[in-house]
Design an enzyme around this catalytic site. Structure first.
Site, PDB file in Angstrom:
ATOM      1  N   ALA A 169       0.805  -1.220   0.000  1.00 10.52           N
ATOM      2  CA  ALA A 169       0.000   0.000   0.000  1.00 10.52           C
ATOM      3  C   ALA A 169       0.838   1.270   0.000  1.00 10.52           C
ATOM      4  O   ALA A 169       0.350   2.333  -0.391  1.00 10.52           O
ATOM      5  CB  ALA A 169      -0.939   0.007   1.203  1.00 10.52           C
ATOM      6  N   ASP A 170       2.087   1.185   0.450  1.00 13.79           N
ATOM      7  CA  ASP A 170       2.933   2.375   0.541  1.00 13.79           C
ATOM      8  C   ASP A 170       4.353   2.038   0.099  1.00 13.79           C
ATOM      9  O   ASP A 170       5.293   2.111   0.894  1.00 13.79           O
ATOM     10  CB  ASP A 170       2.916   2.915   1.979  1.00 13.79           C
ATOM     11  CG  ASP A 170       3.566   4.289   2.095  1.00 13.79           C
ATOM     12  OD1 ASP A 170       3.736   4.961   1.058  1.00 13.79           O
ATOM     13  OD2 ASP A 170       3.918   4.689   3.213  1.00 13.79           O
ATOM     14  N   LEU A 171       4.482   1.696  -1.173  1.00  5.61           N
ATOM     15  CA  LEU A 171       5.797   1.318  -1.700  1.00  5.61           C
ATOM     16  C   LEU A 171       6.632   2.579  -1.889  1.00  5.61           C
ATOM     17  O   LEU A 171       6.430   3.355  -2.823  1.00  5.61           O
ATOM     18  CB  LEU A 171       5.636   0.580  -3.025  1.00  5.61           C
ATOM     19  CG  LEU A 171       6.922   0.030  -3.646  1.00  5.61           C
ATOM     20  CD1 LEU A 171       7.597  -0.964  -2.715  1.00  5.61           C
ATOM     21  CD2 LEU A 171       6.622  -0.627  -4.997  1.00  5.61           C
ATOM     22  N   ASN A 175      10.592   1.949   2.754  1.00  2.00           N
ATOM     23  CA  ASN A 175      10.088   0.606   3.022  1.00  2.00           C
ATOM     24  C   ASN A 175      10.810  -0.473   2.224  1.00  2.00           C
ATOM     25  O   ASN A 175      10.324  -1.599   2.107  1.00  2.00           O
ATOM     26  CB  ASN A 175       8.582   0.550   2.758  1.00  2.00           C
ATOM     27  CG  ASN A 175       7.804   1.297   3.817  1.00  2.00           C
ATOM     28  OD1 ASN A 175       8.236   1.378   4.968  1.00  2.00           O
ATOM     29  ND2 ASN A 175       6.662   1.861   3.441  1.00  2.00           N
TER      30      ASN A 175
END
Length: 243
Positions: A169-171, A175
């Site tokens: 969801a938050d590449l 991360n």
């Protein structure tokens, strides 16, 4: 080693844990002050993540308290609307990480999670094994070690997850963790498995690109970034996706 899900419930909340990693997990595991009292709190940071590094019987771990971001955080803080245990942020991430491990993909090893329900709302925490001697891709960019070769490795990594239908969801560059031996994706809050499709895969990839540009990857020119970093990343991504 196959995951062995166990659930423990008491007045402090409901704990889901992997008995194959640690056969005993109690409420104190989710309290940084309990680890501090034992001299086992290695590091703690606030902010949106609420992250602590703890030295547990299962090894060095990361304890993360779920917190909202953006404007909604002013109203809800760390509270989420209750829709059932299987829909809690922590249970979903725990099980997604289990699926990632079963697929042989490089993500953090999950240890345990907990939710605490109060009426219509709940709060949540997650514990994963810490990946030792790792730097974020953002740190690699900052210290000048993000080159074409590393960019290719990142492209291959993302493709492996996408080929397996794992949507992050938050590449972003924070991360992606880089060690001497391996590259990992971390922080799968709100992530899920979905049928592979070009639309979401490309949107995911472009999110990573925006993150790199925002962190200064194109500071010496868009063309240089494109040729030296982004094209190698996409080249290896596409080759791995088709493999």
């Amino acid at each position: 080693m196959a995951m062995q899900e166990r659930i423990r419930e008491d007045d402090a909340g409901v704990i889901l844990f992997d008995a194959a990693v640690s056969p005993q997990v109690d409420a104190d595991w989710f309290e940084p002050e309990a680890w501090r009292a034992r001299g086992a709190l290695r590091q703690q940071s606030g902010g949106r993540g609420g992250v602590a590094i703890i030295d547990t019987p299962a090894g060095e771990c990361v304890l993360r308290h779920y917190r909202r971001g953006g404007l909604v955080a002013r109203l809800m803080g760390d509270r989420y609307l209750w829709k059932g245990a299987d829909f809690t942020r922590c249970f979903r991430e725990f099980r997604l990480l289990g699926a990632i491990a079963a697929l042989g993909l490089p993500g953090p090893q999950v240890v345990a999670c907990r939710y605490r329900r109060t009426g219509l709302f709940y709060t949540a925490d997650l514990i994963t094994r810490r990946i030792a001697d790792a730097r974020t891709l953002a740190q690699c960019l900052a210290d000048g070690s993000l080159d074409g070769e590393l960019a290719e490795r990142v492209g291959a990594l993302v493709a492996r997850f996408h080929r397996a239908g794992i949507w992050h969801a938050d590449l972003n560059a924070h991360n992606v963790l880089v060690t001497a031996e391996q590259i990992y994706l971390i922080d799968f809050d709100r992530g899920r498995q979905r049928p592979p499709a070009q639309a979401w895969q490309q949107a995911n990839l472009l999110r990573l690109r925006r993150s790199l540009v925002k962190l200064g990857a194109a500071a010496q020119g868009e063309g240089r970034f494109e040729e030296q970093l982004w094209k190698p990343l996409v080249y290896r991504y596409e080759r791995t996706l088709r493999a």
